[in-house]
Structure formats: structure tokens, C-alpha cells
Design an enzyme around this catalytic site. Structure first.
Site, PDB file in Angstrom:
ATOM      1  N   GLU A  91     -28.136   0.611  64.275  1.00 26.73           N
ATOM      2  CA  GLU A  91     -28.378   2.059  64.344  1.00 26.73           C
ATOM      3  C   GLU A  91     -29.336   2.398  65.480  1.00 26.73           C
ATOM      4  OE1 GLU A  91     -30.181   5.573  61.457  1.00 26.73           O
ATOM      5  OE2 GLU A  91     -30.576   3.474  61.030  1.00 26.73           O
TER       6      GLU A  91
ATOM      7  N   MET B 182     -37.622   1.116  50.499  1.00 25.83           N
ATOM      8  CA  MET B 182     -38.832   0.323  50.705  1.00 25.83           C
ATOM      9  C   MET B 182     -39.745   0.799  51.835  1.00 25.83           C
ATOM     10  SD  MET B 182     -37.231  -3.499  50.030  1.00 25.83           S
ATOM     11  CE  MET B 182     -38.822  -4.330  50.092  1.00 25.83           C
TER      12      MET B 182
ATOM     13  N   ASP C  98     -25.118   2.218  46.821  1.00 27.10           N
ATOM     14  CA  ASP C  98     -24.571   1.819  45.528  1.00 27.10           C
ATOM     15  C   ASP C  98     -24.606   2.986  44.559  1.00 27.10           C
ATOM     16  OD1 ASP C  98     -27.087   1.598  43.615  1.00 27.10           O
ATOM     17  OD2 ASP C  98     -27.660   0.734  45.544  1.00 27.10           O
TER      18      ASP C  98
END
Length: 232
Positions: A11, A174, A198
């Protein structure tokens, strides 16, 4: 100057390849690409994983580059059943779910002796990002809500239930809340952007290489469009 902190090397590479007049500055084992993105002065960097890396990265953006906005992009796990794999979450606020000073009477997530523990994203950045995402990524859904962060990879269903019941977030990751705290302490508007990897109930499995490629594409489109939307 717009500061963009990315999580994935691919990215960051896509964003830096779209920049003009680039110079690279190395600090704290990180490479900061300073130049122009979508015609705006910007610096793009990959922070590394975890809250310490993220906080250090944000502080360098504040001290060395004097950024006046920070965007943090990356991947997160869903904590809301309405969100599908590949959808985008934009932060309304962020907190650190693994802060626990309960022995001193503090609620989970509360940072002792700080005026704030829940850090509010910039409303204008949020509005512009939501509009930009709907424009450039019409094939996915965009959600706005709370992002929680901790130095833990959350896979256990009991831990997910605790986070949902305690903090009512949309997703967990995180880095974001550490960047949000650094931005708050420096008085810099921020926004966290997360692609969801997910389902909250683990009902769907992801082909990760396919997901990652799509997530990078969606994030790069969004950040490029958002950078162009800011006024000088």
C-alpha cells in the site's frame, strides 16, 4: 502537510509511486517519503506493527514534518456483524482496549492521569473520507464508528465479546489508537481508515492474498481521493 501512516508495504509503495518531488528521510528505522500527493504536500510512511511503533511514527510526523493532519490506514478485525469482509471502517473515535489500571479504580481503557482516553477523530476528515469512499469504492460499504487498539491479535471469541460489551467498537487492530493519542497530544486532527479482514462471528473465511490486494486497492483509491479533497 498531510501525514499518512500505512500498515502494508504494498500500500505504501502504491502511494509513494503516485507522489511527485519525493525525498526520503530516515528516522527510527522508518522511511518517510515527503513530496506531493494529489497536488498536496504529504509525507507517507510505514510505521510497523504495534502501538509503540505507531506512536513513535506519529510523533516524528509532528516534530520533524509539522504535519497538520494524520491519516492512518490498515487492516482490522470486525466486531460488528453488519460489516462484511472488505468493507471500510472510518473512525469516529479510538481508544486502547488493553489499558488496564483497574487496581487503582480505573475502568478498562482509561489512561490514568490523562484528561482523555477516548480520542475523537476530526469530523471534517471523517465527512470527506466517507464521501470519497462512496465515490471511488462503490462496490463496498463504508461504516463510521469506534476503533479499538491493543498490542494483541484478537481471535478468541470471548475476548471479542468482552470488547464489544465494554467498548461497542466496530473493529479492532494494533496501531490506530496510539496514533490517535499522539495526534491528540500534539493537537493534530486525525482519521483512522481500516479495511475489514474477517466477519465478527468468524462465519466467513478470507482468501488473504485476494483480500489484501483488494484492501490495498480500496485504501489507495480512498486516500488519493481524500488528499485531493483537503483545502490548503
Amino acid at each position: 502537510m498531510l501525514g499518512i501512516i500505512g500498515a502494508m508495504e504494498e500500500e505504501v509503495s502504491r502511494l509513494t509511486s503516485a507522489m511527485e518531488e519525493v525525498r526520503i528521510v530516515r528516522r527510527a528505522s522508518m522511511e518517510f517519503y515527503e513530496g506531493k500527493l494529489s497536488g498536496r504536500d504529504a509525507v507517507v510512511v510505514r510505521s510497523g506493527i504495534g502501538k509503540v511503533n505507531a506512536g513513535i511514527c506519529a510523533q516524528i510526523l509532528a516534530d520533524l514534518f509539522r504535519v497538520d493532519r494524520i491519516i492512518n490506514t490498515g487492516i482490522a478485525g470486525s466486531l460488528n456483524s453488519a460489516i462484511d469482509i472488505g468493507d471500510i471502517v472510518l473512525s469516529t473515535d479510538a481508544l486502547q482496549h488493553d489499558v488496564d489500571a483497574g487496581a487503582f479504580g480505573y475502568a478498562p481503557g482509561v489512561i490514568p492521569r490523562m484528561e482523555a482516553s477516548v480520542f475523537q477523530a476530526d469530523p471534517l476528515m471523517l465527512e470527506l473520507a466517507e464521501r470519497a469512499c462512496r465515490k471511488v469504492n462503490p462496490e463496498i460499504h463504508v461504516f463510521t464508528g469506534r476503533v479499538v487498539s491493543g498490542d494483541q491479535f484478537i481471535a478468541d471469541s470471548k475476548k471479542k465479546d468482552f470488547l464489544i460489551n465494554q467498548f461497542t467498537p466496530l473493529c479492532t487492530e494494533m496501531e490506530g489508537a496510539a496514533i490517535a493519542q499522539a495526534a491528540y497530544l500534539n493537537g493534530i486532527p486525525f482519521l483512522i481508515i481500516r479495511a475489514i479482514s474477517d466477519k465478527a462471528d468468524n462465519s466467513a473465511q478470507v482468501d488473504y492474498p485476494v483480500f489484501e490486494a483488494a484492501a490495498i486497492e480500496h485504501s489507495v483509491r480512498l486516500v488519493t481521493e481524500l488528499a485531493a479533497a483537503f483545502e490548503d
